[in-house]
Design a protein around this motif. Structure first.
Motif, PDB file in Angstrom:
ATOM      1  N   HIS A 564       2.171 -60.513  26.138  1.00 53.08           N
ATOM      2  CA  HIS A 564       3.575 -60.799  26.438  1.00 53.08           C
ATOM      3  C   HIS A 564       3.720 -61.479  27.790  1.00 53.08           C
ATOM      4  O   HIS A 564       3.082 -61.092  28.758  1.00 53.08           O
ATOM      5  CB  HIS A 564       4.388 -59.503  26.442  1.00 53.08           C
ATOM      6  N   HIS A 613      -3.311 -42.064  28.321  1.00 49.36           N
ATOM      7  CA  HIS A 613      -2.337 -41.414  27.468  1.00 49.36           C
ATOM      8  C   HIS A 613      -1.113 -42.316  27.456  1.00 49.36           C
ATOM      9  O   HIS A 613      -0.723 -42.835  28.504  1.00 49.36           O
ATOM     10  CB  HIS A 613      -2.005 -40.035  28.038  1.00 49.36           C
ATOM     11  N   PRO A 614      -0.500 -42.519  26.308  1.00 48.41           N
ATOM     12  CA  PRO A 614       0.622 -43.461  26.252  1.00 48.41           C
ATOM     13  C   PRO A 614       1.712 -43.156  27.279  1.00 48.41           C
ATOM     14  O   PRO A 614       2.308 -44.065  27.838  1.00 48.41           O
ATOM     15  CB  PRO A 614       1.149 -43.318  24.824  1.00 48.41           C
ATOM     16  N   ILE A 615       1.957 -41.884  27.568  1.00 44.74           N
ATOM     17  CA  ILE A 615       3.036 -41.563  28.497  1.00 44.74           C
ATOM     18  C   ILE A 615       2.659 -42.001  29.903  1.00 44.74           C
ATOM     19  O   ILE A 615       3.428 -42.649  30.609  1.00 44.74           O
ATOM     20  CB  ILE A 615       3.356 -40.056  28.480  1.00 44.74           C
TER      21      ILE A 615
END
Ligand code: TPP
Ligand code: SF4
Ligand code: SF4
Lengths: 621, 205
Positions: A564, A613-615
């Motif tokens: 992006h 971790h996604p968070i």
């Protein structure tokens, strides 16, 4: 663990039209079902694969699938075959003669038209085949009808001993509704009867059969007049009466509940008497049919005055919002359009290739080369015609890239003398219809470089299996074709066949540059799988180190949707030249670590992300 | 919306891979469990390639045409912010919009050919619609899995339907119970998070 058992009879299920057809095929005691995938028909066979007591296969193309079904029918077994509209063009050679032989066990062909063109190269109307081949055509209007008419089709096929076409459309295939299902009735094949006069279509045998075909058609026409498949919904608003079929029937009922409406379930041959009787009762008769004015033309030819495409659009679906104003105008008024929120302008969102698709590297490489004419084909790789690659110049029909490339080579004049002709084709498309074209190229000494994109799947239609994947419709191990050997057998010299990893950009580039220079047929086979297949293995994802990204935008050219642009800047170089800079980030949770975008990044700004971790990752952003 | 003879029209939109069709299917199952007739239809072009996806759900006494036509949608559920904006014309004036503020930026925007709208929520609000916007993606990630966004969205719809929220919750959980029982609990939480997000947003507004 076995497949789940089919739902018991009398269950009310919520099924798509495709699922409903599959259920009906099974209940009808069909023994053999064959298809080649194609949107919107694909799920019929996928669904049938889960039913017991029937043989189901992916065939290599639609013609073969229809021939498989015909063979089974000759044995006296019930047989079925499904395809998208263009598939019947491919199968039509067989169709046009099996209508002469007729069939033994009931043979039903479900053909799915893409009305509205959500995923096809044209919007042709398959009902023409019924007229062309003198075969009955049934047109369901929703999932329940798709179920009921498929069962009726088997009976009709056996009563008249001919194939029956069930014409679906995208709106029927992919609409879900309540369907009440029934019991399976097993049917034992009646056995093959040797009868050359029936099955061997040399002129002497075929000629005496033609009158039988016309007798059959007359019998079907008589049946259409009284058939329960063509009910009249009476109404008291006699200014306009309708004749409608398929999804259009539901739209008419919705928009004009009080108008008399003759529904054509068996729409070929037409129940002309019944229609004439309706025409006499109403002020205007309107034929509502998607897409071509077939019924309308036949009514006019029979001297029945009617409206159709003079007041309705020739293309696309005939939903209530299309019908209401057209009918209002016919009656000299204007329909009040329902008040609605005004439409807003939003960017288009064309389909893109998947994150890490093995085709990305191929198109990135092609987009970096000059003087190529790229003959394309149908599959996910057709998207290479779009941004950012713009590296595919044609797409016509399955397998056409081969013959067209040869024609380009032979047809070129001085203007294209220094161009290289490249053909791009997928594995499934190659096996469907491309092989013959390659043989034509080698046989006729064409100068074409072929990119055979073997991603071990029919990607475009959702990752089905084919002889190139080494698995069958049931996911079980099957014979896997060796593409290199196949191309060699088709006449490409062994040293002109290379198998390359499409994620190795320098290797791909070198192979393409060398092979396009050599003036004979060569094949570059890419050998990495589609990311949709079950055993695709993602590896460690990447991220962009902000401080190192110079905004060159090279990685954006790869076209991976995980990359992006975060900001754009215009930089003025010392030379005074303005350059557009695009600074990027990688959506690490989507990145599969394929490593493609890393290769054109000179400042080495793209590095492995530590497993996060996604968070935590979100917080870091 | 009320549970009368009128057909209820719900349009769910998003992009390929977001679970739009599955969510609509569960919604349909809830309606069917109450004895409604229902039809669901998709326009999903090449949805598998991240294209535009809409799923139409119509339910009531009897449903004929499966398609919702412009001006007849009672509720728009947007799984992606710009997609919600793309489909507002399907709504009747003053209808309800439930939307994820999460954005999925397509390559055509990335390479600079088009712009992503500055503030889709504000633009939709300016049209006089009853908008409830929340970050479904973040809520899903709070529970550790972006895929729960689907259930969060279903929870968000629960109090805007012509039937009790529990019916929808049961449909969601029944689906997981039969396919992936280990995920029932976390989906129950996701559902309630979505429900609360809308309730709180309504209070704040
Ligand atoms: C005659 C015909 N049958 C079926 C289709 C539907 N269809 C489009 S592309 C495609 C196959 C694509 O598979 P492949 O060539 O392996 O390329 P991939 O999508 O995997 O890149 C199919 C079945 C069609 N367009 N025409
Ligand atoms: S489905 Fe497979 S072949 Fe098609 S774009 Fe995705 S990865 Fe590529
Ligand atoms: S490594 Fe780059 S190209 Fe490959 S999946 Fe990740 S972002 Fe996409």
């Amino acid at each position: 663990m076995g497949a789940p058992l089919p739902a018991p009879a009398a269950s009310r299920l919520f099924l798509s039209g495709n699922e409903a057809v599959a259920r009906a095929v099974w209940e009808a005691g069909c023994k053999v079902a064959a298809a080649y995938p194609g949107t919107p028909s694909t799920e019929i066979l996928e669904e049938l694969a889960h039913y017991p007591d029937l043989y189901a296969e992916w065939s290599v193309n639609e013609k073969v699938s229809l021939e498989v079904a015909l063979g089974a029918s000759m044995m006296g077994a019930r047989a079925f075959c499904a395809m998208k509209h263009v598939g019947l063009n491919v199968a039509s050679d067989a169709l046009m003669t099996m209508t002469v032989t007729g069939t033994e066990g009931g043979l039903v062909i479900a053909v799915a038209d893409d009305v509205g063109m959500s995923s096809s190269q044209n919007e042709q109307d398959s009902r023409y085949w019924g007229r062309f081949a003198h075969l009955p055509v049934l047109e369901p209007a929703d999932a329940q009808e798709a179920y009921a008419m498929t069962k009726a089709a088997f009976e009709l096929a056996e009563r008249h001993r001919c194939p029956v076409i069930v014409r679906m459309t995208t709106r029927i295939c992919h609409v879900k509704g309540r369907v009440e299902v029934g019991e399976r009735v097993a049917a034992e094949p009646s056995g093959f009867t040797k009868d050359a006069r029936r099955w061997v279509m040399v002129p002497g045998n075929a000629k005496p059969r033609l009158p039988l075909m016309f007798e059959r058609e007359a019998a079907l026409a008589a049946e259409a007049e009284t058939s329960g498949l063509n009910p009249l919904y009476d109404g008291n608003a006699l200014s306009v009466g309708f004749v409608a079929s398929g999804p259009a029937f539901m739209h008419v009922r919705e928009a004009f509940p009080d108008a008399p409406l003759l529904k054509l379930g068996l729409s070929c041959p037409l129940p002309l008497k019944k229609i004439r009787a309706l025409a006499e009762r109403v002020q205007h008769l309107v034929v509502v049919e998607e897409t071509e004015p077939l019924v309308e033309s036949e009514l006019k030819a029979a001297g029945i005055a009617c409206h159709g495409k003079d007041i309705l659009p020739r293309l696309g679906e005939l939903a209530p919002d299309v019908l209401r104003p057209a009918i209002a105008r016919l009656l000299g008024g204007e329909a009040a359009a329902p008040a609605h929120v005004p439409a807003q302008q939003v960017f288009p969102r064309p389909p893109t290739m998947c994150v890490a698709c093995p085709h990305l590297g191929v198109y990135y490489t092609l987009s970096q080369m000059r003087n190529l004419i790229i003959s394309g084909d149908i599959g996910c790789y057709t998207l290479g015609a779009g941004h950012p690659w713009n590296a595919l110049d044609t797409c016509i029909s399955m397998g056409a890239s081969m013959g067209m490339a040869l024609g380009m080579d032979k047809g070129r004049g001085a203007a294209d003398a220094n161009k290289k002709v490249v053909a791009v084709i997928g594995d499934s498309t190659f096996l469907h219809m491309g092989m013959q074209g390659l043989l034509d190229i080698t046989y006729n000494r064409g100068n074409v470089t072929i990119l055979l994109l073997d991603n071990r799947a029919v990607g475009m239609t959702g990752g089905q299996d084919n002889p190139g994947t080494g698995r069958d419709l049931h996911g079980e191990e099957a014979q896997r074709v060796d593409f290199a050997k196949l191309c060699e057998a088709l006449g490409v010299k062994r040293e002109r066949i290379r198998v390359v990893d499409p994620y190795q950009l320098p290797v791909l580039f070198k192979a393409l540059r060398e092979e396009t220079k050599i003036e004979e047929p060569s094949v570059i086979i890419t050998d990495r799988p589609c990311v949709l297949i079950d055993h695709y293995q993602p590896t460690k994802p990447y991220l962009v180190v902000d401080e190192r990204c110079t905004g060159c935008g090279n990685c954006v050219e790869v076209g991976c949707p995980a990359i992006h642009v975060t900001r754009r800047e215009t930089e003025v170089k010392a030379s005074g030249k303005e350059v557009e800079l695009s600074f990027v980030r990688i959506e690490t949770s989507a990145c599969t670590g394929c490593g493609l975008c890393v290769q054109p990044c000179a400042p080495e700004a793209i590095v492995h992300a530590e497993p996060v971790h996604p968070i935590q990752f979100l917080r870091k952003q | 919306m009320t549970a009368s003879n009128k057909t209820t029209n719900i349009l769910v939109c998003g992009t390929g891979g977001q679970g739009v069709m599955t969510a609509t299917e569960i919604l349909a199952e809830a309606a069917l469990s109450l004895g409604f007739d229902a039809k669901k239809t998709e326009v999903a072009g090449m949805s598998q390639r991240s294209g535009v996806v809409t799923s139409h759900l119509r339910f009531g006494q009897q449903v004929l045409s499966p398609q919702i036509v412009p001006g007849e949608a009672d509720l728009l559920v947007g799984f992606e912010a710009a997609e919600a904006l793309r489909w507002v014309h399907m709504l009747r004036p003053g209808a309800v919009v439930l939307m994820n503020v999460g954005r999925l930026v397509p390559p055509v925007v990335n390479i600079g050919l088009f712009d992503y709208p500055d503030d889709p929520v504000a633009e939709i609000r300016a049209l006089g619609l009853d908008v409830h916007a929340f970050d479904a993606s973040a809520l899903a990630l709070e529970l550790g899995n972006i895929r729960l966004g689907n259930t969060v969205m279903l929870g968000a719809m629960a109090d805007r339907l012509p039937f009790p929220a529990e019916v929808l919750r049961e449909a969601v959980l029944a689906r997981f119970a039969s396919r992936k029982p280990q995920l029932v609990d976390v989906n129950r939480q996701a559902f309630e998070l979505g429900r609360r997000a809308v309730a709180e947003e309504a209070l704040a507004a």
